[in-house]
Design an enzyme around this catalytic site. Structure first.
Site, PDB file in Angstrom:
ATOM      1  CB  SER A 137      -4.684  19.100 117.241  1.00  0.00           C
ATOM      2  OG  SER A 137      -4.090  19.101 115.936  1.00  0.00           O
ATOM      3  CE  LYS A 176      -2.982  15.151 116.975  1.00  0.00           C
ATOM      4  NZ  LYS A 176      -3.406  15.956 115.568  1.00  0.00           N
TER       5      LYS A 176
END
Length: 160
Positions: free
Chosen positions: A63, A100
């Site tokens: 990600s 993230k």
């Protein structure tokens, strides 16, 4: 979400200082270098500016590829840095760890992947969000060695 494997920092006495060339190394056209190490780099001091609040983790998942964070990379995370909008963070969302980019606007917080295949994770009031720290460094090889394979540019080792 990405899974993380956590590591404690190594004591500085266990690390070796490495030679550093102080002449610049351009990423463009080649330039002559004198080949002499001018100083020594203490990796512990460089990576762990605040050792009591710093830890390492190994990343799984893709990600954060767009941020230069690949599967099996090590990240150095500092818990003493106040996380701000745009920082890459290690977060725990409803009990699951993830890496993230933290995004914040007035009245809105979300975690953003650096991969178009992963949608942003909007964080609502009922979400349990805990920021464990801010990612300060990423350590990854430029190529991976396969079992029995030679490193690029080198012949395989002869077998007996």
């Amino acid at each position: 979400m990405s899974e993380l494997v956590f590591y404690s920092p190594v004591k500085s006495s266990q690390l070796t200082k490495l030679p550093v060339f102080t002449c610049p190394v351009p990423a463009g056209f080649p330039s002559p270098a004198d080949g002499q190490a001018d100083e020594m780099l203490d990796l512990h001091q460089y990576l762990f500016k605040q050792p009591a609040s710093t830890f390492m983790a190994r990343v799984t998942g893709e990600s954060m590829l767009g941020a230069g964070i690949h599967p099996d990379d090590f990240i150095v995370v500092n818990r003493a840095i106040t996380p701000l909008d745009g920082h890459v963070v290690v977060a725990v969302v409803d009990g699951e760890h993830t890496v993230k980019r933290l995004r914040q606007e007035p009245g809105r917080t979300w975690l953003e992947a650096a991969n178009d295949l992963d949608p942003p994770l909007e964080l609502h009031e009922d979400c349990d969000l805990r920021i464990w720290g801010v990612v300060t460094h990423v350590i990854h090889p430029l190529f991976k060695k396969r079992a029995g394979a030679a490193w690029p540019g080198r012949s395989p080792r002869p077998t007996a």
